[in-house]
Design an enzyme around this catalytic site. Sequence first.
Site, PDB file in Angstrom:
ATOM      1  N   ASP A  16       0.851  -1.191   0.000  1.00 13.98           N
ATOM      2  CA  ASP A  16       0.000   0.000   0.000  1.00 13.98           C
ATOM      3  C   ASP A  16       0.888   1.243   0.000  1.00 13.98           C
ATOM      4  OD1 ASP A  16      -2.355   1.505   0.201  1.00 13.98           O
ATOM      5  OD2 ASP A  16      -2.441   1.329   2.397  1.00 13.98           O
ATOM      6  N   GLU A  61       2.747   5.057  -3.922  1.00  9.21           N
ATOM      7  CA  GLU A  61       2.735   6.017  -5.061  1.00  9.21           C
ATOM      8  C   GLU A  61       4.073   6.748  -5.191  1.00  9.21           C
ATOM      9  OE1 GLU A  61       0.282   5.674  -2.762  1.00  9.21           O
ATOM     10  OE2 GLU A  61      -0.837   4.391  -4.139  1.00  9.21           O
ATOM     11  N   ASP A  90      -8.883   3.081  -2.829  1.00  5.65           N
ATOM     12  CA  ASP A  90      -9.935   3.536  -1.917  1.00  5.65           C
ATOM     13  C   ASP A  90     -11.179   4.029  -2.650  1.00  5.65           C
ATOM     14  OD1 ASP A  90      -8.123   2.812  -0.070  1.00  5.65           O
ATOM     15  OD2 ASP A  90      -7.571   4.841   0.527  1.00  5.65           O
TER      16      ASP A  90
HETATM   17  O1  MIG Z   1      -3.874   6.036   4.271  1.00  9.95           O
HETATM   18  O2  MIG Z   1      -3.710   0.854   5.609  1.00  9.95           O
HETATM   19  O3  MIG Z   1      -5.923   1.783   0.178  1.00  9.95           O
HETATM   20  O4  MIG Z   1      -6.937  -0.321   1.690  1.00  9.95           O
HETATM   21  O5  MIG Z   1      -7.005  -0.004   4.476  1.00  9.95           O
HETATM   22  C1  MIG Z   1      -4.686   4.910   4.133  1.00  9.95           C
HETATM   23  C2  MIG Z   1      -4.895   1.572   5.726  1.00  9.95           C
HETATM   24  C3  MIG Z   1      -3.854   3.678   4.078  1.00  9.95           C
HETATM   25  C4  MIG Z   1      -5.069   2.798   2.156  1.00  9.95           C
HETATM   26  C5  MIG Z   1      -5.474   1.531   1.489  1.00  9.95           C
HETATM   27  C6  MIG Z   1      -6.529   0.858   2.318  1.00  9.95           C
HETATM   28  C7  MIG Z   1      -5.990   0.572   3.684  1.00  9.95           C
HETATM   29  C8  MIG Z   1      -5.498   1.847   4.342  1.00  9.95           C
HETATM   30  N1  MIG Z   1      -4.527   2.521   3.484  1.00  9.95           N
END
Ligand code: MIG
Length: 848
Positions: A448, A451, A526
């Site tokens: 996650d 980016e 998201d």
């Molecule tokens: O700033 O890890 O897309 O699936 O639950 C949010 C917490 C960070 C974004 C991910 C989401 C995840 C969440 N993350």
Amino acid sequence: MKRNFSITFSVLAVTVFVFSSAAAQDITRLEKIGDVASVTRDDNSVLLSCTDNSQVRITMLAPDLIRVRASFSKPISNRDHSWAIDKTNWSTPRWNLVETTNAVAIKTAEVEVIIRRSPLLIEFRDAKTGAVVNADERPLAYDAKGLLKSMMFDPDAGVFVAASKKLGFDEHFYGLGEKASRLDKRRSSFINWNSDTPGYVEGRDPIYQTVPFYLGLENGVAYGIFFDNSYRSYFDFGKSSQQRAWFGAEGGEMNYYFFYGPSIQKILGRYADLTGRMPLPPMWALGHQQSRWSYYPETMVDEVVRQYRQRDLPLDVVHLDIDYMQAYRVFTWNKDRFPNPQGMFQRLAAQGVKTVTIVDPGVKHQPAGAQASAVSDPLASQENSYYVFNEGVARNYFQKRKDGRLFVPRVWPGESAFVDYTLPEARRWWGDLHRAYTDVGVAGIWMDMNEPADFVDQTGKNQIDVVSDDEGENSTHAKNRNVFALLMARATYEGLERLQPGKRPYVITRAAYAGVQRYSTMWTGDTNSTWDGLSLSIPMFQSLGLSGQPFVGSDVGGFMGRGNGELLTRSYQVSFLAPFCRNHKTIDGYDQEPWRFGKHYEDIIRKYLKLRYELMPFLYSTLETAHRTGVPLFRPLVLNYQDDSSTYNLDDQFMVGDDLLVAPILSPNTINRLVYLPRGTWYDYWTNKKYTGGTMIRVDAPLETVPMFVRGGAIIPKGPAMNFVGEKPATPYFLIYPDAQGKAQTTLYEDDGVSPAYKNGLYRKTSVQASETARGISITVNAPEGQFKTPSRIFSFIISTSLSPTQVVLDGRALPNGGQSGPGWQKNGGILTVRIADDGKPHVIDIR
Ligand code: MIG
């Protein structure tokens, strides 16, 4: 603590950063490349040297794959490196060159490239018909005078380069990876700049991924263009002008690959040759998955799994979100919440459940000072000294700014550091760190925030002077942002390969660049728990599939906001046929597990989850096709019916492989809908009612029914319903749906489902054909292909037919009529069932 983060998160969600739109980049003002001054050739390419010292190299990689590389007012660099490209050792196709006073013509068996000398214009034609497939609208151009500098992310990092193509009057555009847009991208423009965009809606751009590959389709003829440039890039498909489709980037080279079809499927195969194939994930990755931000402590995880099993709901995987760690320190375990991870994973494994843990790129910035102690036990407290940060600093693997200071973004752990994944040794180190998970039995990794997101500034400005090694080039963020996730995925995948040599890695990522399919599956980030969000998911999955990423899905029920039983149920009616089928929900959202809205919805959801597992032999066979051919599982109809213009904009229906057509309900209180059936014979999956396609029909779709059709000509291999992959032995049965000529066929693919041995021939492909004969029906089971041995078992063939057979003959011997389990046959209420022993030998069944 949790509240605080939740608030931060919501604030981020509403902060929309406005980028200059592609329309604002007026490429007509850019400096055009000079005329052709001289032409030289070598074994596989033609070099055009221009009057302004620019160069263009046209390289013939395959009869249908031509590379165009250009430099402006300087020679093309000797350095030629891309993180996206998988194959560089092409065997040169046959080609020839003809020079005339006005033009240079290059011809392979499939494509003719005509280059006009003055001005320099490139045109691609079909070598056989001579028809123009794609042509420059103006010469390649660059921002010699810096006109666009004020709009650029980093004006010092590069010079804007652009290519412009004539826009076909009836040209359709597809692909471009993950975009929050409809299927046909004509008259739209896009920017690629990997961005954390929680709660994105249709039209939001850019979002998480960059895949600068698109398909053009006009008059049934398709081509592809892969603009392999990782700088912030722009694609405009007739938005700013009805004359042109153009693409450009804020630096780097003009470097694109032209793919000629004419079929989209063929282009996707070539794209997979060039940028790599998706390896098969473990079969359980196709199972149902459940996630939440966040399940903890371990008793909570136990309870979720207990509910699943008690309620007879299928579940293969549980995901642990960021709260399993010690204060968001990656590669550690919070011992208060998870005192014995290994014990827990064994408990889950005994119930058929695998665990996937989230891993963010942000390593907590925690200078050890005098306290430093080298505790590399991920279970030990890292409060005083954090081994990952210590090691990263000691080995000099963290990203730094130009002035040599460590780059310190703020993400979940607070102040953090990012790894320079362009360094091979840093990738290796990062990959090996995953022993913190594999040692205790974690089965997959969820990447996650790559980016990479930075709470200080989501536009990347805070990272503008961050330097990456980049194979010794020491380039900055402008070039490296869009490939950060690709390289993190590579580090992770290669690490898991080393840590678990006998197992297929399972990695899922949010951000990416082209080529990511070699290392990771993906999900669409998201999303919103809204009907619009659900509707948008279909063209997104389809476009990703048309851009080289076959293993896709989104949070079932949507991630942000409050859903309801109807939305969740309809979401499952889409996702039960998507490769990635995971229910997930944000930290402060209403609970969304299948039972949360009551029994009525739960019962319908169960029906679809069970059906997914019954269809597993079909889904897995279709996934193997995607692995081998690059043609995705979840398809837009245009991929199968490229000559049918009624499919060109169709993105509220989808196909699974060649054989299933699904027309889900995408709005509330809706109990019927129009469905477009392309040419041929179609069968209603639920009723077996037969339709002749090439028309639109209206069908009923109460909440418990998703309109679903089987293509006449298909045989659908199914298996028993299971609550997890491998729960029961695979005993395939085949549903036969004859086409207008009475014929049907399929190939069932099987392997061990977990190891990489399939790459060395350890698989079994069983092809089956059925045809209606003058006397009845004949079914042929071919000798299986491949080395994988299945236990002896019964194959059943099921066909809905008006025929009342008197005899069923297997290899010349009559099969008994009746019985339940062994070889035999019966006709029951219009359904004929034939059972034979599958002994790995070819068989012919004659039904008379
Ligand atoms: O700033 O890890 O897309 O699936 O639950 C949010 C917490 C960070 C974004 C991910 C989401 C995840 C969440 N993350």
